[in-house]
Design a protein around this motif. Structure first.
Motif, PDB file in Angstrom:
ATOM      1  N   VAL A  13      11.986  -5.823   3.932  1.00 14.45           N
ATOM      2  CA  VAL A  13      10.566  -5.159   3.971  1.00 14.45           C
ATOM      3  C   VAL A  13      10.827  -3.481   4.217  1.00 14.45           C
ATOM      4  CG1 VAL A  13      10.449  -5.084   6.298  1.00 14.45           C
ATOM      5  CG2 VAL A  13       8.299  -5.112   5.261  1.00 14.45           C
ATOM      6  N   HIS A  14      12.242  -3.078   4.599  1.00 14.14           N
ATOM      7  CA  HIS A  14      12.514  -1.694   4.419  1.00 14.14           C
ATOM      8  C   HIS A  14      13.195  -1.163   3.543  1.00 14.14           C
ATOM      9  CE1 HIS A  14      11.605  -1.802   8.863  1.00 14.14           C
ATOM     10  NE2 HIS A  14      12.066  -3.017   8.953  1.00 14.14           N
ATOM     11  N   ARG A  15      12.967  -1.647   2.426  1.00  9.87           N
ATOM     12  CA  ARG A  15      13.430  -1.185   1.030  1.00  9.87           C
ATOM     13  C   ARG A  15      12.377  -0.320   0.052  1.00  9.87           C
ATOM     14  NH1 ARG A  15      18.530  -2.005  -0.351  1.00  9.87           N
ATOM     15  NH2 ARG A  15      19.760  -3.546   0.410  1.00  9.87           N
ATOM     16  N   GLY A  16      12.604   0.813  -0.439  1.00 10.65           N
ATOM     17  CA  GLY A  16      11.690   1.370  -1.350  1.00 10.65           C
ATOM     18  C   GLY A  16      11.322   2.727  -0.550  1.00 10.65           C
ATOM     19  N   ILE A  17      10.142   3.166  -0.543  1.00  5.64           N
ATOM     20  CA  ILE A  17       9.543   4.403   0.232  1.00  5.64           C
ATOM     21  C   ILE A  17       8.374   4.131   0.998  1.00  5.64           C
ATOM     22  CG2 ILE A  17       9.992   5.681  -2.213  1.00  5.64           C
ATOM     23  CD1 ILE A  17       7.218   5.634  -2.863  1.00  5.64           C
ATOM     24  N   LYS A  18       8.355   4.809   1.720  1.00  5.62           N
ATOM     25  CA  LYS A  18       7.211   4.887   2.916  1.00  5.62           C
ATOM     26  C   LYS A  18       6.838   6.351   3.341  1.00  5.62           C
ATOM     27  CE  LYS A  18      10.126   4.988   7.075  1.00  5.62           C
ATOM     28  NZ  LYS A  18      10.658   4.344   8.195  1.00  5.62           N
ATOM     29  N   GLY A  19       5.637   6.408   3.832  1.00  5.83           N
ATOM     30  CA  GLY A  19       5.174   7.722   4.421  1.00  5.83           C
ATOM     31  C   GLY A  19       3.782   7.817   4.683  1.00  5.83           C
ATOM     32  N   MET A  20       3.129   9.050   5.007  1.00  3.28           N
ATOM     33  CA  MET A  20       1.798   9.235   5.271  1.00  3.28           C
ATOM     34  C   MET A  20       1.249  10.041   4.166  1.00  3.28           C
ATOM     35  SD  MET A  20       1.168   7.974   8.482  1.00  3.28           S
ATOM     36  CE  MET A  20      -0.293   9.319   8.968  1.00  3.28           C
ATOM     37  N   VAL A  21       0.009   9.689   4.040  1.00  9.69           N
ATOM     38  CA  VAL A  21      -0.898  10.622   3.106  1.00  9.69           C
ATOM     39  C   VAL A  21      -2.101  11.193   4.260  1.00  9.69           C
ATOM     40  CG1 VAL A  21      -2.538  10.712   1.382  1.00  9.69           C
ATOM     41  CG2 VAL A  21      -0.649   9.285   1.280  1.00  9.69           C
ATOM     42  N   ARG A  22      -1.958  12.610   4.259  1.00  8.55           N
ATOM     43  CA  ARG A  22      -2.803  13.249   5.293  1.00  8.55           C
ATOM     44  C   ARG A  22      -3.700  14.501   4.490  1.00  8.55           C
ATOM     45  NH1 ARG A  22       2.404  13.434   7.674  1.00  8.55           N
ATOM     46  NH2 ARG A  22       2.663  12.235   9.566  1.00  8.55           N
ATOM     47  N   ASP A  23      -4.655  15.060   5.206  1.00 10.33           N
ATOM     48  CA  ASP A  23      -5.381  16.100   4.577  1.00 10.33           C
ATOM     49  C   ASP A  23      -4.786  17.233   5.157  1.00 10.33           C
ATOM     50  OD1 ASP A  23      -6.354  16.215   7.326  1.00 10.33           O
ATOM     51  OD2 ASP A  23      -8.228  15.288   6.974  1.00 10.33           O
ATOM     52  N   LEU A  24      -5.306  18.489   4.852  1.00  4.19           N
ATOM     53  CA  LEU A  24      -4.644  19.650   5.379  1.00  4.19           C
ATOM     54  C   LEU A  24      -4.800  19.946   6.923  1.00  4.19           C
ATOM     55  CD1 LEU A  24      -6.213  21.989   2.817  1.00  4.19           C
ATOM     56  CD2 LEU A  24      -4.039  21.299   3.075  1.00  4.19           C
ATOM     57  N   HIS A  25      -5.624  18.910   7.656  1.00  2.00           N
ATOM     58  CA  HIS A  25      -5.648  19.051   9.097  1.00  2.00           C
ATOM     59  C   HIS A  25      -4.598  18.180   9.700  1.00  2.00           C
ATOM     60  CE1 HIS A  25      -9.136  21.722   8.733  1.00  2.00           C
ATOM     61  NE2 HIS A  25      -9.835  20.865   7.716  1.00  2.00           N
ATOM     62  N   GLY A  26      -3.878  17.516   8.834  1.00  2.00           N
ATOM     63  CA  GLY A  26      -2.891  16.531   9.517  1.00  2.00           C
ATOM     64  C   GLY A  26      -3.599  15.122   9.894  1.00  2.00           C
ATOM     65  N   LYS A  27      -4.836  14.790   9.287  1.00  6.43           N
ATOM     66  CA  LYS A  27      -5.422  13.718   9.676  1.00  6.43           C
ATOM     67  C   LYS A  27      -5.027  12.698   8.268  1.00  6.43           C
ATOM     68  CE  LYS A  27      -9.876  11.449  10.475  1.00  6.43           C
ATOM     69  NZ  LYS A  27     -11.442  11.552  10.377  1.00  6.43           N
ATOM     70  N   GLY A  28      -4.792  11.305   8.634  1.00  7.53           N
ATOM     71  CA  GLY A  28      -4.288  10.467   7.890  1.00  7.53           C
ATOM     72  C   GLY A  28      -5.651   9.954   6.858  1.00  7.53           C
ATOM     73  N   ILE A  29      -5.321   9.773   5.796  1.00  8.75           N
ATOM     74  CA  ILE A  29      -6.334   9.494   4.786  1.00  8.75           C
ATOM     75  C   ILE A  29      -6.319   7.946   4.383  1.00  8.75           C
ATOM     76  CG2 ILE A  29      -7.402   9.898   2.354  1.00  8.75           C
ATOM     77  CD1 ILE A  29      -6.024  12.563   2.495  1.00  8.75           C
ATOM     78  N   PRO A  30      -7.155   6.983   4.870  1.00 11.02           N
ATOM     79  CA  PRO A  30      -7.244   5.901   4.535  1.00 11.02           C
ATOM     80  C   PRO A  30      -7.489   5.578   3.194  1.00 11.02           C
ATOM     81  CG  PRO A  30      -9.101   6.172   5.760  1.00 11.02           C
ATOM     82  CD  PRO A  30      -8.372   7.314   5.573  1.00 11.02           C
ATOM     83  N   SER A  54      -5.135   1.990   7.439  1.00  9.30           N
ATOM     84  CA  SER A  54      -6.247   2.939   7.889  1.00  9.30           C
ATOM     85  C   SER A  54      -6.138   4.296   8.491  1.00  9.30           C
ATOM     86  CB  SER A  54      -7.113   1.858   9.099  1.00  9.30           C
ATOM     87  OG  SER A  54      -5.936   1.495  10.024  1.00  9.30           O
ATOM     88  N   ASP A  55      -4.757   4.293   8.998  1.00  7.30           N
ATOM     89  CA  ASP A  55      -4.280   5.347   9.419  1.00  7.30           C
ATOM     90  C   ASP A  55      -3.544   6.212   8.529  1.00  7.30           C
ATOM     91  OD1 ASP A  55      -4.657   4.997  12.454  1.00  7.30           O
ATOM     92  OD2 ASP A  55      -3.159   3.347  12.036  1.00  7.30           O
ATOM     93  N   GLY A  56      -3.528   5.921   7.251  1.00  4.33           N
ATOM     94  CA  GLY A  56      -2.867   6.933   6.078  1.00  4.33           C
ATOM     95  C   GLY A  56      -1.649   6.595   5.692  1.00  4.33           C
ATOM     96  N   ASP A  57      -0.815   5.573   6.684  1.00  3.88           N
ATOM     97  CA  ASP A  57       0.392   5.274   5.988  1.00  3.88           C
ATOM     98  C   ASP A  57       0.657   4.323   5.225  1.00  3.88           C
ATOM     99  OD1 ASP A  57      -0.756   3.540   8.081  1.00  3.88           O
ATOM    100  OD2 ASP A  57       1.024   3.076   9.150  1.00  3.88           O
ATOM    101  N   TYR A  58       1.710   4.140   4.457  1.00  6.63           N
ATOM    102  CA  TYR A  58       1.973   3.505   3.442  1.00  6.63           C
ATOM    103  C   TYR A  58       3.301   2.822   3.230  1.00  6.63           C
ATOM    104  CZ  TYR A  58       4.242   6.908   0.410  1.00  6.63           C
ATOM    105  OH  TYR A  58       5.157   7.505  -0.098  1.00  6.63           O
ATOM    106  N   TRP A  59       3.489   1.795   2.421  1.00  8.87           N
ATOM    107  CA  TRP A  59       5.019   1.147   2.306  1.00  8.87           C
ATOM    108  C   TRP A  59       4.929   0.849   0.813  1.00  8.87           C
ATOM    109  CZ3 TRP A  59       1.752   0.131   6.207  1.00  8.87           C
ATOM    110  CH2 TRP A  59       2.039   0.662   7.283  1.00  8.87           C
ATOM    111  N   ARG A  60       5.963   1.109   0.039  1.00  7.80           N
ATOM    112  CA  ARG A  60       6.019   0.693  -1.358  1.00  7.80           C
ATOM    113  C   ARG A  60       7.390   0.191  -1.647  1.00  7.80           C
ATOM    114  NH1 ARG A  60       5.971  -1.327  -6.004  1.00  7.80           N
ATOM    115  NH2 ARG A  60       4.341  -0.601  -7.571  1.00  7.80           N
ATOM    116  N   LEU A  61       7.318  -0.963  -1.974  1.00  3.50           N
ATOM    117  CA  LEU A  61       8.725  -1.722  -2.065  1.00  3.50           C
ATOM    118  C   LEU A  61       9.033  -1.435  -3.554  1.00  3.50           C
ATOM    119  CD1 LEU A  61       8.109  -5.186  -0.813  1.00  3.50           C
ATOM    120  CD2 LEU A  61       9.297  -3.511   0.267  1.00  3.50           C
ATOM    121  N   LEU A  62      10.575  -0.799  -3.669  1.00  2.00           N
ATOM    122  CA  LEU A  62      11.056  -0.369  -4.848  1.00  2.00           C
ATOM    123  C   LEU A  62      12.582  -0.498  -4.788  1.00  2.00           C
ATOM    124  CD1 LEU A  62       9.324   3.093  -5.424  1.00  2.00           C
ATOM    125  CD2 LEU A  62       8.722   1.088  -6.582  1.00  2.00           C
TER     126      LEU A  62
END
Length: 576
Positions: free
Chosen positions: A460-477, A494-502
């Motif tokens: 589950v820890h393979r690939g990429i992960k991260g946050m998608v935020r707006d300019l104010h630093g708030k996560g975008i669901p 819901s908090d704007g975080d994601y994980w993409r297995l690659l």
């Protein structure tokens, strides 16, 4: 025999025949055997062919190579012994320091005793023992619940018991969560699940998950570094009995009297394994109509309305799993089944209507192949070319893995539904030939699967992960994460975080959300364990900013098309 991966072995040849080391009946007189030509390999295996009476192995191997610490006086041997005898498949010696112009000339003495025929699968099975202090028995529903309580009491800081719904007969579908912060989704931490017992009479998966939760608790308390890292960096969910009604039927018959189908279905006669909505057909029909590519759904395909109606033939257990998977942003999951030794990956449904078997890969086929192989290759028997097949199918050509549709087509499988409706990559793991092994075989089956269960969770820890935020630093669901060249997107939680297995490689990744300008960047995935961090910051589009300002002052923005129509109507009235 030599190998570079410990799975595929090549027999060393001496001319046209196999290389045979001749032994000696006089144990005090050494016999020299040399390979005909130098061999380069990571592993070596020696298969005894015959035995003298009361004979035993006493081999001496000379390993020549590059510098290693030894003795500066090369003619004077230095003896090194392990403090205690060790049992292991491989040995590795790591250089710590070097003498000038030093080189390896090591002499190893391998002591052993006569071994049984390595091709006798059943003899090898009976040899397996385990040192894990676990509850090796078949558990009824009440006993399963009690065992969960025991684990929770042993590890209250990392475990939580909850249920995802009820069975047709009202039995709660209990799950155990294992995490350093149970009960909450931690931003940036992936969610993993194991499900077992969809077929009530396939009981090995159920017992393996009960053993796994005990093992994780014990090893965490013992501060096993690997397990501590897994628990603290992953939110793990174990659902050992999805079909408790069916299990209770099978449990009454037991291992000796149970049949191939007794307890397989739910109480109302539904096979959970293929009771999920068929989203494959919706996707493929849309593609066949040659719609504009962006209009063809490739992720989060909506569940058809007929499936959601009360009159639909959908098990209560199926509805509970769907609600569970929609609530928790799972990244990876495995459903444990029985009756075979293979890992099946999606798609499980063939695309050609007139075929019952056809290789039908997903856009993430390379990722699914790796995930399947990660379990199969670490199982003690799944990739063993010498073992007997369970029934009639031989899965050795794909190293213990198979594309589900190329095996037998199933419409509405959990694997396909999970891939097309959620972010979760789901695989079916068939953990043993016997659906209901005898209680005495559970320690051996645990040893067969223990490493695989852990390794698969670690993926589950393979690939990429991260946050998608707006300019104010708030996560975008619900922001969409697209990978160039892979026609399958995922969404942020819901908090704007994601994980993409690659798999390892360099990828062009785009993050986009309604009302925001898309952002694209290159993300590199390495070979080391651990997902690569790849964050995105999105700015709002001009129209979105205008809408915000207008709504703040209680007005609605005028869209450009509507404004043009209004102007045209005004001009017509003026001409009239």
């Amino acid at each position: 025999m030599v190998s570079n991966d410990s799975h595929t072995w090549v027999t060393v040849k001496n001319g046209s025949g196999d290389m045979i080391f001749e032994g000696n009946s006089e144990k005090e007189i050494p016999v020299l055997n040399e390979l005909p030509v130098p061999m380069v390999a990571r592993y070596i295996r020696i298969n005894p062919q015959s035995w003298f009476d009361n004979g035993s192995i006493c081999m001496r191997m000379e390993i020549l190579g590059c510098p290693l610490p030894g003795n500066s006086e090369k003619e004077i041997p230095v003896l090194n012994e392990l403090p205690v005898p060790m049992v292991a498949r491989y040995i590795r010696i790591n250089p710590q320091s070097w003498f000038d112009n030093g080189s390896i000339c090591m002499r190893m003495e391998i002591l052993g005793c006569p071994l049984p025929d390595p091709n006798n699968y059943y003899h090898r099975r009976n040899e397996m023992t385990t040192t894990d202090d676990l509850d090796f028995k078949h558990h009824s529903y009440k006993e399963m619940r009690q065992l969960m309580k025991v684990v929770n009491e042993m590890c209250p800081n990392i475990t939580r018991i909850y249920n995802i719904g009820k069975s047709h007969q009202g039995l709660k579908l209990y799950a155990v969560e294992i995490s350093d912060h149970p009960g909450e989704h931690e931003v940036g931490e992936p969610e993993f699940h194991y499900i077992a017992g969809a077929h009530g009479n396939e009981v090995l998966g159920r017992e393996l998950l009960l053993l796994l939760m005990q093992f994780l608790c014990q090893e965490y308390l013992a501060r096993n570094t690997r397990i501590v890292r897994l628990v603290e960096e992953t939110r793990i969910h174990l659902l050992p009995s999805l079909n408790p009604d069916g299990y209770e039927k099978a449990y009454e018959g037991g291992s000796e009297l149970g049949g191939w189908s007794l307890g397989r279905w739910t109480h109302d006669g539904i096979d959970i394994n293929n009771n999920f909505p068929d989203l494959n057909t919706l996707l493929w029909e849309a593609e066949d109509r040659q719609n504009i590519p962006r209009k063809v759904p490739n992720h989060y395909i909506a569940i058809p309305e007929w499936f959601l109606s009360e009159n639909a033939t959908v098990a209560m257990e199926t509805r509970a799993v769907i609600a569970w998977m929609e609530k928790i942003p799972f990244v990876l999951g495995g459903n444990l089944q029985g009756g075979e030794l293979v890992v099946a990956y999606p798609y499980d449904m063939v695309r050609s209507l007139w075929k019952t078997q056809e290789h039908t890969p997903t856009p993430d086929d390379h990722v699914f192949r790796w995930l399947a192989y990660s379990y199969a290759s670490t199982h003690r028997l799944m990739t063993d070319a010498r073992r007997r097949v369970c029934h009639t199918e031989d899965f050795q050509k794909e190293e213990g893995t198979v594309n589900g549709a190329s095996w037998h087509t199933v419409a509405g499988s959990l694997n396909d539904f999970s891939y097309l409706h959620t972010n979760c990559f789901e695989l079916s793991i068939y953990v043993g030939c016997d659906k209901y092994p005898h209680e005495s075989e559970l320690p051996e089956e645990w040893e067969n699967n223990r490493e695989s269960l852990i390794v698969f969770m670690e993926q589950v820890h393979r690939g990429i992960k991260g946050m998608v935020r707006d300019l104010h630093g708030k996560g975008i669901p619900n922001a969409i994460i697209s990978v160039e060249g892979v026609n399958h997107d995922i969404q942020t939680a819901s908090d704007g975080d994601y994980w993409r297995l690659l798999n390892p490689g360099e990828y062009v990744v785009t993050a986009k959300a309604e009302g925001f300008t898309a952002s694209t960047k290159n993300c590199m995935v390495g070979y080391d364990m651990g997902a690569t961090r790849c964050d995105f910051t999105l700015s709002k589009t001009n129209l979105a900013r205008i809408r915000e300002i207008m709504e703040k002052f209680g007005k609605q923005p005028v869209t450009l098309p509507a404004r043009r129509l209004k102007l045209r109507g005004r001009k017509r009235r003026q001409r009239g």
